[in-house]
Design a protein around this motif. Structure first.
Motif, PDB file in Angstrom:
ATOM      1  N   GLU A 101       2.985   0.374   0.141  1.00  0.00           N
ATOM      2  CA  GLU A 101       3.729   1.374   0.939  1.00  0.00           C
ATOM      3  C   GLU A 101       3.883   0.642   2.506  1.00  0.00           C
ATOM      4  O   GLU A 101       4.939   0.942   2.978  1.00  0.00           O
ATOM      5  CB  GLU A 101       2.869   2.764   1.130  1.00  0.00           C
ATOM      6  CG  GLU A 101       3.463   3.840   0.249  1.00  0.00           C
ATOM      7  CD  GLU A 101       4.663   4.356   0.176  1.00  0.00           C
ATOM      8  OE1 GLU A 101       5.051   4.642   1.198  1.00  0.00           O
ATOM      9  OE2 GLU A 101       5.475   4.242  -0.997  1.00  0.00           O
ATOM     10  N   LEU A 102       3.063  -0.094   2.589  1.00  0.00           N
ATOM     11  CA  LEU A 102       3.115  -0.899   4.232  1.00  0.00           C
ATOM     12  C   LEU A 102       3.517  -2.138   3.845  1.00  0.00           C
ATOM     13  O   LEU A 102       3.602  -2.678   4.923  1.00  0.00           O
ATOM     14  CB  LEU A 102       1.504  -0.886   4.796  1.00  0.00           C
ATOM     15  CG  LEU A 102       0.718   0.347   4.915  1.00  0.00           C
ATOM     16  CD1 LEU A 102      -0.560   0.133   5.547  1.00  0.00           C
ATOM     17  CD2 LEU A 102       1.446   1.011   6.325  1.00  0.00           C
ATOM     18  N   GLY A 103       4.295  -2.374   2.827  1.00  0.00           N
ATOM     19  CA  GLY A 103       4.952  -3.557   2.604  1.00  0.00           C
ATOM     20  C   GLY A 103       4.216  -4.606   2.273  1.00  0.00           C
ATOM     21  O   GLY A 103       4.699  -5.824   2.219  1.00  0.00           O
ATOM     22  N   GLU A 104       2.902  -4.521   2.061  1.00  0.00           N
ATOM     23  CA  GLU A 104       1.962  -5.681   1.502  1.00  0.00           C
ATOM     24  C   GLU A 104       1.685  -5.498   0.084  1.00  0.00           C
ATOM     25  O   GLU A 104       1.764  -4.633  -0.666  1.00  0.00           O
ATOM     26  CB  GLU A 104       0.702  -5.579   2.409  1.00  0.00           C
ATOM     27  CG  GLU A 104       1.021  -5.524   3.698  1.00  0.00           C
ATOM     28  CD  GLU A 104       1.540  -6.886   4.293  1.00  0.00           C
ATOM     29  OE1 GLU A 104       1.635  -8.016   3.604  1.00  0.00           O
ATOM     30  OE2 GLU A 104       1.990  -7.288   5.577  1.00  0.00           O
ATOM     31  N   ASP A 105       1.638  -7.002  -0.452  1.00  0.00           N
ATOM     32  CA  ASP A 105       1.253  -6.703  -1.876  1.00  0.00           C
ATOM     33  C   ASP A 105      -0.356  -6.116  -1.953  1.00  0.00           C
ATOM     34  O   ASP A 105      -1.231  -6.250  -1.145  1.00  0.00           O
ATOM     35  CB  ASP A 105       0.907  -8.368  -2.396  1.00  0.00           C
ATOM     36  CG  ASP A 105       2.196  -9.148  -2.309  1.00  0.00           C
ATOM     37  OD1 ASP A 105       3.275  -8.556  -2.514  1.00  0.00           O
ATOM     38  OD2 ASP A 105       2.067 -10.343  -2.377  1.00  0.00           O
ATOM     39  N   ASN A 106      -0.713  -5.726  -3.145  1.00  0.00           N
ATOM     40  CA  ASN A 106      -1.920  -5.009  -3.407  1.00  0.00           C
ATOM     41  C   ASN A 106      -2.936  -6.045  -3.386  1.00  0.00           C
ATOM     42  O   ASN A 106      -2.730  -7.124  -3.976  1.00  0.00           O
ATOM     43  CB  ASN A 106      -1.743  -4.237  -4.437  1.00  0.00           C
ATOM     44  CG  ASN A 106      -2.349  -2.737  -3.931  1.00  0.00           C
ATOM     45  OD1 ASN A 106      -3.151  -2.689  -3.188  1.00  0.00           O
ATOM     46  ND2 ASN A 106      -1.982  -1.837  -4.926  1.00  0.00           N
ATOM     47  N   ILE A 107      -3.999  -5.577  -3.167  1.00  0.00           N
ATOM     48  CA  ILE A 107      -5.156  -6.316  -3.188  1.00  0.00           C
ATOM     49  C   ILE A 107      -6.409  -6.038  -4.519  1.00  0.00           C
ATOM     50  O   ILE A 107      -5.974  -5.013  -5.002  1.00  0.00           O
ATOM     51  CB  ILE A 107      -6.096  -6.263  -1.854  1.00  0.00           C
ATOM     52  CG1 ILE A 107      -6.117  -4.666  -1.705  1.00  0.00           C
ATOM     53  CG2 ILE A 107      -5.331  -6.894  -0.880  1.00  0.00           C
ATOM     54  CD1 ILE A 107      -7.321  -4.389  -0.452  1.00  0.00           C
TER      55      ILE A 107
END
Ligand SMILES: Nc1ncnc2c1ncn2[C@@H]1O[C@H](COP(=O)(O)OP(=O)(O)OP(=O)(O)O)[C@@H](O)[C@H]1O
Length: 744
Positions: A279-285
């Motif tokens: 949602e924050l535009g980052e890849d998931n970790i």
């Protein structure tokens, strides 16, 4: 009024400009993406046609490699483009949520800083039209009121004055409203965010991050940040936003998704938080439980009970005595004392247990056992035992190779004597020599290789060894029982107790070393209160190059007794010079009435503030029989649903009660049983044991069976606290018989 109209016009025009810019960018990037896609397909086709697919042709294989790296670069550009498009699409809906007017000291111009989820730049003018919420200047919005301010930028401290703070509500690209505030982020916006219904996944909080939370999110000073926060204070949210912040940071701190790991209590929680970073535009970790770490290290050779299973066993123990024993078992196996025992045991193993032998080959000495022993124990090699043994083994194998030729001619002579056909003799010799080497190496492995599980078992099976390595340490009074229980439990290598699983992980890291996680640079530990010192030693040794953010709440500790001193223990274990302990005392999740109600279950003297969002008072409902209670539950579920509450959780004390209830009412209302045995999601109405509900939240919570037999110890009181604090809007508690003393 005129002034407002002017402001309104100005804002509408700016929004229009931004929407147009976004549409323009989106158009360009979408056609770029199309082109990239065509190129990519063509490049793949070309590679397929022009390269070999057999490993026999080495020249062509190197062509393939070249194609592959070009393709990789192209794929990277393509995915980056796709990510940018997705960001623009998100921004089209709501391009920004705040604005500050900032005049830098020494300058006359005032900059209008619009803040949104991502940066937006006008490429022609190079003006930044919207600043990412993580940009240095955005911190001013979260932390300061109107007046003089300063913030930390890469170039140093920037000073200036804020003359305006404005917040916006923009949906589907349309301005709904905006308002100015001279204090910190206005409660109205927060009120709106908190009044919404729950979805099955955790939400982002960028628009309303509070000052205390922002200080944690943007902390770059510390290698270890420990956060104690009351239920609903935003610990998990803050930890995830912190990750997004670190992923955005400049050269020194920039992290990509595979440099970060979240240690979460169970897969359900992992799933719940999995939406935030995308949602924050980052890849998931990666989200890991300690059980995952165990499986990563031991693969399928062993299996361990999960943390949830372990806890269920404790809650469901047949007698209080058994329950206390299980707790003491976990406590000992997670303790500093046990960690010390394991450290000593590894030392003991090296010094006393390895059965060194003289090594001969071809009738000659390769190494004497004294030499091997002194090599291993010289202290020159500062590495885990297995690695030292491997070096030793390689040294011996090198020597073996040096003598192989002469050995082979010896064998050949013997073979020829027995056999006149030269051709056959050669291949026969080769076979004999290979067999001989294999058996030599097998013998060598007898003392250069070891099995950590067998080793761990020996520690408990051999009392002489256990006594030697625990000498002088303070052991629990029931150590005999603990040892017996361990021996019994380890009979089944596919059902190892959780606590021993952790011991095995630590032993393996210490004795064999582990380089699986060298890329990890940031570790977030959630629900920190439920881990023992040994867990933290595991993390420290496993993620040797990482910094840590550890968040927890001692009021929600159900697996062991804990108070805030656990955070000092954690700080001591990691031993970082730069560390900080922070408290979040304000709770945001539950309505004011639910928070007040739940606070009765806290230890006396616990300081908590609540965000004042008013809703209905919690209800305590007494029923005469289980049937009556079931009927009432079903009626209330329907009632909650009709009020538009999306997620309803019926929280039971344990899995057994949850399953029994499920089988009684499932045919009469739509409910789902959430269990640790299967992957589940938390949509609709669920029945769930309390320990699995930890960290989660629901629009309405129905606590099942709050009678005095079910909730009657201080541990139970904490379980009840956890259950009640999961509720956002409605809370009701049901019981038959007598109510628990904690709710009187
Ligand atoms: N600044 C904020 N703005 C909007 N919502 C917030 C803010 N801080 C917290 N919340 C909301 O409060 C709720 C609780 O947050 P979160 O789950 O992160 O808290 P927690 O401290 O980890 O809770 P717990 O320990 O009880 O599981 C979430 O719904 C979250 O979105």
């Amino acid at each position: 009024m005129i002034e407002y109209n002017d402001k309104h016009l100005e804002e509408i025009q700016y929004l229009e400009e931004i929407i147009n810019l976004l549409k323009y960018k989106l158009d360009i990037e979408t056609s770029n993406l199309e082109e990239q896609k065509i190129d990519l397909i063509a490049a793949r086709k070309e590679m397929w046609e022009n390269t070999t697919h057999s490993s026999a042709d080495f020249d062509k294989l190197s062509d393939l490699n070249q194609y592959l790296s070009a393709l990789q670069a192209q794929t990277f550009t393509y995915t980056e483009l796709a990510k940018r498009i997705s960001k623009y699409e998100k921004m089209l809906d709501s391009p920004y949520f705040a604005r500050i007017d900032f005049t830098e000291q020494g300058y006359d111009d005032t900059d209008k800083i619009y803040i949104g989820l991502f940066n937006l730049m006008d490429e022609e003018t190079h003006d930044i039209k919207v600043y990412d919420w993580r940009a240095p200047i955005s911190s001013v919005y979260y932390r300061n009121e109107l007046g003089p301010v300063e913030y930390k930028a890469p170039a140093g401290i920037i000073k200036g004055t804020i003359t305006l703070k404005r917040q916006y509500k923009i949906t589907k690209g349309e301005m709904e409203y905006f308002f100015d505030s001279n204090i910190n982020i206005l409660d109205e916006m927060l009120m709106e965010a908190l009044s919404q219904n729950m979805t099955s996944k955790m939400k982002t909080i960028v628009e309303t991050i509070q000052k205390q939370q922002d200080l944690i999110i943007r902390d770059l000073e510390n290698d270890l940040l420990v956060v104690q926060g009351v239920a609903g204070s935003g610990k998990s949210s803050v930890a995830l936003h912190r990750i997004a912040f670190l992923m955005y940071q400049g050269l020194n701190y920039k992290l990509s998704a595979n440099n970060i790991i979240v240690i979460s209590p169970n897969p359900l929680f992992s799933k719940y938080i999995s939406n935030v970073l995308p949602e924050l535009g980052e890849d998931n970790i990666n989200e890991f439980t300690f059980e995952n770490i165990f499986f990563k290290l031991y693969e399928s050779r062993l299996s361990v009970k999960t943390k949830s299973e372990n806890f269920e066993n404790i809650i469901c123990a047949a007698t209080e005595e058994e329950r206390n024993f299980l707790r003491s078992y976990n406590e000992f196996k997670g303790s500093k004392t046990f960690k010390e025992i394991l450290d000593r045991f590894v030392y003991y193993f090296e010094h006393k247990m390895i059965k060194f032998e003289d090594v001969y080959f071809n009738g000659e000495f390769l190494e004497t056992k004294q030499l091997l022993k002194s090599f291993l124990l010289s202290g020159k090699l500062n590495m885990p035992t297995a690695k030292k043994l491997k070096i030793m083994e390689n040294r011996i194998i090198e020597k073996l190779h040096e003598r192989k030729l002469s050995r082979r001619s010896k064998i050949e002579k013997a073979v020829v004597k027995l056999n006149q056909h030269e051709f056959e003799s050669k291949s026969f010799t080769r076979m004999l020599a290979a067999k001989e080497t294999a058996s030599f190496i097998k013998n060598l492995h007898n003392f250069t290789e070891f099995d950590c599980f067998e080793l761990y078992k020996t520690l408990f099976e051999n009392r002489k060894i256990f006594n030697a390595v625990s000498k002088g340490l303070i052991l629990p009074e029931n150590i005999e029982k603990i040892i017996n229980y361990t021996n019994q439990s380890l009979q089944d290598r596919y059902n190892i107790p959780y606590a021993d699983g952790m011991g095995l992980v630590y032993l393996k890291i210490k004795a064999e070393g582990c380089d699986l996680f060298r890329d990890i640079k940031q570790v977030v530990v959630d629900e920190a209160q439920d881990y023992y010192p040994l867990h933290y030693h595991i993390l420290k040794n496993l993620y040797r190059d990482a910094r840590f953010t550890v968040v927890g709440d001692v009021n929600q500790s159900v697996e062991k007794k804990s108070d805030v001193s656990i955070y000092d223990d954690i700080i001591e274990i990691f031993g970082f010079e730069k560390n900080n302990k922070v408290f979040l005392n304000k709770s945001y999740r539950s309505s004011y009435e639910i928070s007040k109600f739940s606070s009765k279950l806290l230890e006396e003297g616990t300081y908590t503030e609540y965000f004042k969002r008013n809703e209905e008072e919690p209800e305590i409902i007494q029923c005469k029989t289980t049937d009556e209670l079931d009927n009432k539950l079903i009626k209330d579920i329907e009632n909650y649903k009709s009020q538009g509450l999306n997620t309803v959780a019926i929280i039971c004390k344990n899995r057994k009660t949850a399953a029994d209830l499920y089988f009684r009412i499932a045919g009469r209302t739509k409910v789902k049983l959430v269990d640790y045995l299967e992957e589940q999601s938390i949509t609709g109405t669920i029945i769930v044991p309390v320990y699995l509900a930890k960290g989660l939240e629901f629009d309405a919570v129905m606590v099942y069976g709050t009678d005095n037999k079910t909730y009657n110890t201080d541990y139970d009181k904490k379980l009840l606290y956890i259950a009640c604090t999961r509720a956002l809007h409605r809370l009701s508690l049901y019981y038959t018989g007598k109510i628990t003393r904690y709710l009187k």
